[in-house]
Design a protein around this motif. Structure first.
Motif, PDB file in Angstrom:
ATOM      1  N   LEU A 137      33.028  35.724  45.042  1.00 21.99           N
ATOM      2  CA  LEU A 137      32.661  35.058  44.037  1.00 21.99           C
ATOM      3  C   LEU A 137      31.888  35.592  42.747  1.00 21.99           C
ATOM      4  CD1 LEU A 137      32.145  31.423  45.807  1.00 21.99           C
ATOM      5  CD2 LEU A 137      34.080  32.284  44.419  1.00 21.99           C
ATOM      6  N   GLY A 138      31.709  35.217  41.804  1.00 19.53           N
ATOM      7  CA  GLY A 138      31.031  35.847  40.497  1.00 19.53           C
ATOM      8  C   GLY A 138      31.955  36.756  39.640  1.00 19.53           C
ATOM      9  N   LEU A 139      31.779  37.866  39.405  1.00 20.85           N
ATOM     10  CA  LEU A 139      32.504  38.916  38.829  1.00 20.85           C
ATOM     11  C   LEU A 139      33.690  39.386  39.810  1.00 20.85           C
ATOM     12  CD1 LEU A 139      33.584  40.710  36.712  1.00 20.85           C
ATOM     13  CD2 LEU A 139      31.343  42.246  37.117  1.00 20.85           C
ATOM     14  N   THR A 140      34.773  38.819  39.827  1.00 21.61           N
ATOM     15  CA  THR A 140      35.788  39.253  40.585  1.00 21.61           C
ATOM     16  C   THR A 140      36.761  40.132  39.903  1.00 21.61           C
ATOM     17  OG1 THR A 140      36.897  37.244  39.847  1.00 21.61           O
ATOM     18  CG2 THR A 140      35.752  37.107  42.046  1.00 21.61           C
ATOM     19  N   PRO A 141      36.647  41.454  40.089  1.00 18.33           N
ATOM     20  CA  PRO A 141      37.158  42.630  39.038  1.00 18.33           C
ATOM     21  C   PRO A 141      38.700  42.284  39.029  1.00 18.33           C
ATOM     22  CG  PRO A 141      35.780  43.662  40.565  1.00 18.33           C
ATOM     23  CD  PRO A 141      35.886  42.183  40.942  1.00 18.33           C
ATOM     24  N   GLN A 142      39.492  41.647  39.899  1.00 17.42           N
ATOM     25  CA  GLN A 142      40.951  41.491  39.984  1.00 17.42           C
ATOM     26  C   GLN A 142      41.344  40.502  38.805  1.00 17.42           C
ATOM     27  OE1 GLN A 142      42.578  40.421  43.688  1.00 17.42           O
ATOM     28  NE2 GLN A 142      41.792  42.385  44.635  1.00 17.42           N
ATOM     29  N   SER A 143      40.248  39.745  38.397  1.00 17.47           N
ATOM     30  CA  SER A 143      40.211  38.959  37.306  1.00 17.47           C
ATOM     31  C   SER A 143      40.025  39.506  35.906  1.00 17.47           C
ATOM     32  CB  SER A 143      39.859  37.506  37.467  1.00 17.47           C
ATOM     33  OG  SER A 143      40.085  36.836  38.578  1.00 17.47           O
ATOM     34  N   VAL A 144      39.590  40.710  35.776  1.00 18.66           N
ATOM     35  CA  VAL A 144      39.142  41.288  34.569  1.00 18.66           C
ATOM     36  C   VAL A 144      39.696  40.765  33.120  1.00 18.66           C
ATOM     37  CG1 VAL A 144      40.430  43.568  34.577  1.00 18.66           C
ATOM     38  CG2 VAL A 144      38.282  43.386  33.312  1.00 18.66           C
ATOM     39  N   HIS A 145      41.153  40.530  33.406  1.00 17.42           N
ATOM     40  CA  HIS A 145      41.853  40.425  32.245  1.00 17.42           C
ATOM     41  C   HIS A 145      41.615  38.939  31.635  1.00 17.42           C
ATOM     42  CE1 HIS A 145      43.475  44.317  31.993  1.00 17.42           C
ATOM     43  NE2 HIS A 145      43.893  44.266  32.933  1.00 17.42           N
ATOM     44  N   GLN A 146      41.455  38.170  32.550  1.00 17.14           N
ATOM     45  CA  GLN A 146      41.107  36.694  32.467  1.00 17.14           C
ATOM     46  C   GLN A 146      39.560  36.662  31.929  1.00 17.14           C
ATOM     47  OE1 GLN A 146      42.560  34.494  35.640  1.00 17.14           O
ATOM     48  NE2 GLN A 146      43.925  33.130  34.356  1.00 17.14           N
ATOM     49  N   LEU A 147      38.699  37.302  32.713  1.00 22.31           N
ATOM     50  CA  LEU A 147      37.132  37.112  32.115  1.00 22.31           C
ATOM     51  C   LEU A 147      36.852  37.859  30.880  1.00 22.31           C
ATOM     52  CD1 LEU A 147      35.963  38.224  35.916  1.00 22.31           C
ATOM     53  CD2 LEU A 147      36.018  35.850  34.856  1.00 22.31           C
ATOM     54  N   GLY A 148      37.776  38.866  30.527  1.00 24.67           N
ATOM     55  CA  GLY A 148      37.601  39.420  29.150  1.00 24.67           C
ATOM     56  C   GLY A 148      36.613  40.710  29.446  1.00 24.67           C
ATOM     57  N   GLY A 149      36.728  41.293  30.678  1.00 26.07           N
ATOM     58  CA  GLY A 149      35.500  42.560  30.957  1.00 26.07           C
ATOM     59  C   GLY A 149      34.892  42.303  32.171  1.00 26.07           C
TER      60      GLY A 149
END
Ligand code: KIV
Ligand code: NA
Length: 263
Positions: A137-149
């Motif tokens: 949980l938290g910064l989940t790198p596979q979601s980088v394009h959803q998190l915007g970085g």
């Protein structure tokens, strides 16, 4: 020394002893880290960045993960071997099971998946079929394009509340451990106090049940951006063995992470 098991990690949390974890991608480093007392070896999909040279973890395949897992397994003796399920490999419980079996047959002893309560059914499906699961949980790198970085997560009250309910849902579904990445130290402490399962932090403060770093970061060999939570343990050391032992010592005696590594 005795092999580290999933129940042994829970016992460490209960005893108030910090858990040590590093990423590992090959047999020689597995032998070295195991010898230096690292308790959990994570075959992270960060290998897409630090080994393959991609700019994210998204291109990594199940075959890549199985290959590195088998290599690490050959070099390891007593550490617990955890492997990341890569991007796109756990969209449904059935698909996740099929892919997790490949990693377990390559030598993984537990798998890790990134995401919140939407994964509860998958965690239950895997654990019911004898595959221990670590949540992330938290910064989940596979979601980088959803998190915007690659940004700190859980900063607002609503995001923190969401993370707590996600963590509880995953624990209830059978998750044995959770990685907390790039969140405020205060939230890391709240989650650790609230949950029965151990929390392993990377940029989540000193109060997590344990700490993990990417080996290329803690050895100062990754040429890319150095995150605030990274400490170069080669500094002041004359061997990789000594650097890894320094990491283990500083996690165990709570010297790492220091305030400068926290959000
Ligand atoms: O892939 C990885 O290295 C990870 C750790 C940073 C937790 O998931
Ligand atoms: Na990962």
């Amino acid at each position: 020394s005795k092999a580290i098991t999933v129940p042994a990690l829970l016992a460490l949390k209960k005893a108030g002893e910090k858990i040590t974890m590093l990423t590992c991608y090959d047999a020689s480093f597995a032998t070295l880290m195991d010898r230096c007392g690292v308790e959990v070896l994570l075959v992270g999909d960060s290998l897409g960045m630090v080994c393959q040279g991609h700019s994210s973890t998204l291109p990594v395949s199940i075959a890549d993960m199985a290959y590195h897992t088998a290599s690490v397994a050959r070099g390891n003796r007593t550490a617990l071997l955890m492997t990341d399920m890569p991007f796109g490999s756990y969209a449904t419980p059935e698909i996740a099971f099929e892919n997790a079996v490949k990693l377990m047959q390559a030598g993984a002893q537990m798998v890790k998946i990134e995401g919140g309560a939407w994964l509860a059914d998958t965690v239950r499906f895997l654990t019911e079929r004898a595959i221990p699961v670590c949540a992330h949980l938290g910064l989940t790198p596979q979601s980088v394009h959803q998190l915007g970085g690659y940004k700190v997560q859980g900063k607002s009250d609503s995001a923190a509340a969401q993370m707590k309910s996600d963590a509880l849902a995953l624990q209830e579904a059978g998750a044995a451990i959770v990685i907390l990445e790039a969140i405020p130290a205060a939230l890391g402490k709240e989650l650790t106090d609230m949950l029965a399962m151990p929390t392993i932090g990377i940029g989540a403060g000193p109060d997590c049940s344990g700490q993990v770093l990417v080996m290329h970061d803690m050895l100062g060999v990754f040429p890319g951006h150095k995150a605030k939570f990274v400490k170069d343990f080669m500094e002041g050391q004359t061997s990789i063995d000594a650097a890894v032992r320094a990491f283990v010592t500083e996690v165990k005696n709570k010297a790492f992470p220091a305030a400068e590594h926290c959000f």
